[in-house]
Scaffold this motif. Sequence first.
Motif, PDB file in Angstrom:
ATOM      1  N   LYS A  62       0.824  -1.197   0.000  1.00 12.76           N
ATOM      2  CA  LYS A  62       0.000   0.000   0.000  1.00 12.76           C
ATOM      3  C   LYS A  62       0.865   1.255   0.000  1.00 12.76           C
ATOM      4  O   LYS A  62       1.797   1.382   0.786  1.00 12.76           O
ATOM      5  N   ILE A  63       0.535   2.164  -0.910  1.00 19.12           N
ATOM      6  CA  ILE A  63       1.249   3.439  -0.971  1.00 19.12           C
ATOM      7  C   ILE A  63       0.254   4.584  -0.787  1.00 19.12           C
ATOM      8  O   ILE A  63      -0.965   4.392  -0.848  1.00 19.12           O
ATOM      9  N   LYS A  64       0.796   5.785  -0.569  1.00 17.81           N
ATOM     10  CA  LYS A  64      -0.047   6.956  -0.346  1.00 17.81           C
ATOM     11  C   LYS A  64      -0.015   7.889  -1.562  1.00 17.81           C
ATOM     12  O   LYS A  64       0.954   7.904  -2.325  1.00 17.81           O
ATOM     13  N   LYS A  65      -1.062   8.651  -1.700  1.00 17.70           N
ATOM     14  CA  LYS A  65      -1.162   9.649  -2.760  1.00 17.70           C
ATOM     15  C   LYS A  65       0.048  10.579  -2.715  1.00 17.70           C
ATOM     16  O   LYS A  65       0.407  11.098  -1.658  1.00 17.70           O
ATOM     17  N   GLY A  66       0.695  10.753  -3.866  1.00 19.42           N
ATOM     18  CA  GLY A  66       1.868  11.613  -3.938  1.00 19.42           C
ATOM     19  C   GLY A  66       3.186  10.897  -3.736  1.00 19.42           C
ATOM     20  O   GLY A  66       4.248  11.484  -3.984  1.00 19.42           O
ATOM     21  N   ASP A  67       3.147   9.633  -3.286  1.00 16.24           N
ATOM     22  CA  ASP A  67       4.393   8.877  -3.131  1.00 16.24           C
ATOM     23  C   ASP A  67       5.085   8.733  -4.481  1.00 16.24           C
ATOM     24  O   ASP A  67       4.442   8.624  -5.529  1.00 16.24           O
ATOM     25  N   GLU A  68       6.400   8.669  -4.459  1.00 20.09           N
ATOM     26  CA  GLU A  68       7.168   8.522  -5.689  1.00 20.09           C
ATOM     27  C   GLU A  68       7.006   7.122  -6.285  1.00 20.09           C
ATOM     28  O   GLU A  68       7.086   6.123  -5.567  1.00 20.09           O
ATOM     29  N   LYS A  69       6.809   7.061  -7.598  1.00 17.68           N
ATOM     30  CA  LYS A  69       6.779   5.776  -8.306  1.00 17.68           C
ATOM     31  C   LYS A  69       8.122   5.470  -8.947  1.00 17.68           C
ATOM     32  O   LYS A  69       8.559   4.326  -9.000  1.00 17.68           O
ATOM     33  N   GLY A  70       8.783   6.508  -9.469  1.00 20.18           N
ATOM     34  CA  GLY A  70      10.074   6.298 -10.112  1.00 20.18           C
ATOM     35  C   GLY A  70      10.582   7.576 -10.748  1.00 20.18           C
ATOM     36  O   GLY A  70      10.073   8.666 -10.489  1.00 20.18           O
ATOM     37  N   TYR A  71      11.605   7.422 -11.611  1.00 19.63           N
ATOM     38  CA  TYR A  71      12.139   8.592 -12.296  1.00 19.63           C
ATOM     39  C   TYR A  71      12.792   8.185 -13.623  1.00 19.63           C
ATOM     40  O   TYR A  71      13.138   7.029 -13.847  1.00 19.63           O
ATOM     41  N   PHE A  72      12.930   9.177 -14.500  1.00 20.67           N
ATOM     42  CA  PHE A  72      13.629   9.015 -15.767  1.00 20.67           C
ATOM     43  C   PHE A  72      15.017   9.624 -15.642  1.00 20.67           C
ATOM     44  O   PHE A  72      15.156  10.731 -15.125  1.00 20.67           O
ATOM     45  N   LYS A  73      16.036   8.937 -16.163  1.00 20.77           N
ATOM     46  CA  LYS A  73      17.339   9.572 -16.297  1.00 20.77           C
ATOM     47  C   LYS A  73      17.306  10.490 -17.514  1.00 20.77           C
ATOM     48  O   LYS A  73      16.257  10.675 -18.127  1.00 20.77           O
ATOM     49  N   PHE A  74      18.452  11.053 -17.915  1.00 23.03           N
ATOM     50  CA  PHE A  74      18.465  12.162 -18.862  1.00 23.03           C
ATOM     51  C   PHE A  74      17.674  11.895 -20.142  1.00 23.03           C
ATOM     52  O   PHE A  74      17.761  10.835 -20.741  1.00 23.03           O
ATOM     53  N   GLY A  75      16.948  12.942 -20.556  1.00 21.43           N
ATOM     54  CA  GLY A  75      16.193  12.928 -21.803  1.00 21.43           C
ATOM     55  C   GLY A  75      14.742  13.273 -21.572  1.00 21.43           C
ATOM     56  O   GLY A  75      14.227  13.146 -20.468  1.00 21.43           O
ATOM     57  N   GLY A  76      14.077  13.738 -22.610  1.00 21.77           N
ATOM     58  CA  GLY A  76      12.636  13.946 -22.497  1.00 21.77           C
ATOM     59  C   GLY A  76      11.946  12.600 -22.401  1.00 21.77           C
ATOM     60  O   GLY A  76      12.448  11.597 -22.899  1.00 21.77           O
ATOM     61  N   SER A  77      10.806  12.547 -21.788  1.00 24.41           N
ATOM     62  CA  SER A  77      10.134  11.268 -21.591  1.00 24.41           C
ATOM     63  C   SER A  77       8.648  11.497 -21.328  1.00 24.41           C
ATOM     64  O   SER A  77       8.197  12.635 -21.164  1.00 24.41           O
ATOM     65  N   THR A  78       7.883  10.409 -21.268  1.00 25.79           N
ATOM     66  CA  THR A  78       6.426  10.513 -21.206  1.00 25.79           C
ATOM     67  C   THR A  78       5.845   9.456 -20.276  1.00 25.79           C
ATOM     68  O   THR A  78       6.317   8.323 -20.238  1.00 25.79           O
ATOM     69  N   THR A  79       4.800   9.847 -19.541  1.00 22.80           N
ATOM     70  CA  THR A  79       4.030   8.868 -18.789  1.00 22.80           C
ATOM     71  C   THR A  79       2.581   8.951 -19.260  1.00 22.80           C
ATOM     72  O   THR A  79       2.043  10.040 -19.457  1.00 22.80           O
ATOM     73  N   VAL A  80       1.973   7.787 -19.491  1.00 26.94           N
ATOM     74  CA  VAL A  80       0.614   7.686 -20.022  1.00 26.94           C
ATOM     75  C   VAL A  80      -0.255   6.961 -18.996  1.00 26.94           C
ATOM     76  O   VAL A  80       0.157   5.928 -18.453  1.00 26.94           O
TER      77      VAL A  80
END
Length: 295
Positions: A241-259
């Motif tokens: 169980k996680i809370k609203k606003g908790d981190e899911k992950g990150y992208f290293k350098f470059g533009g990127s997209t989450t859908v």
Amino acid sequence: MVKFYNRQTKSYEIEQVAGDKYLQWTYSSPIGMRLLELLVKKKIFSSIYGSYCDSKRSRKKISSFVKNFDINMSHSEKKLEQFQSFNDFFTRKLKKEVRPIDMNLNSLISPGDGRLLAYENINLDELVQIKGYTYSFNKLINNSELLSKFSEGTCLVLRLCPTDYHRFHFVDNGVCEDTTKVKGDYYSVNPIALEKIPELFCRNKREWSIFHSENFGDILLIEVGATCVGSIIQTYPPNVKIKKGDEKGYFKFGGSTTVLFIEKNRIKIDEDIIMESKKGYETRVFMGEKIGQKL
């Protein structure tokens, strides 16, 4: 030229594109397109550049990047001199107070900083990549079980440009399943590239997971890689169980997209975002701000 809508000032702005001339040349000239197919879209190109951005040698890039793109370093947890590499800077964490989270359980928040497109009552056979260009859900995920779940629902496409905060977060309390990884190419996700490469999201490297949210039903979360994104890093604990606003992950350098795909009759996206999306304009949003309402 990339124009987006600033919902705070209620005006349109021109995006500062990192490597604008390079992108224009690569995706518009015959030689550039040839080089793109032979090298730039390949994993090895992004991996090599990613390794450089992980090295101490890349620290020299930080100051000029901050200056050229007017990055507000007062928002960063670390000071400029504390970063050990360009990727250390690029994936920087921000002070909590500069990204306040709307904790109203009926509010859907943006999972990150970026430019947002939103589509309601979606046709999964003709999802909008950019105005005039479509792709199919089957090619994106290739999972027939999920096809009926998200049919006629809502699709959110959040594009992060290189100058943005590059960590992404959960939009609600809940539990997220394990991540499934899909191999692919490394095209840019800038609108310049989206207008040139058919079904780009279906061709790039991507990772997806099902998030069982408490207030908005099941949500399909997809992270799409891009040129020079050496890695998509998932930092969340699966099936916990996680809370609203908790981190899911990150992208290293470059533009990127989450859908994000959300089930039918679960949410209503804010009208300004819907209207701008219909006109073909992305809306600038920040992690934690309200972008929709629970139905």
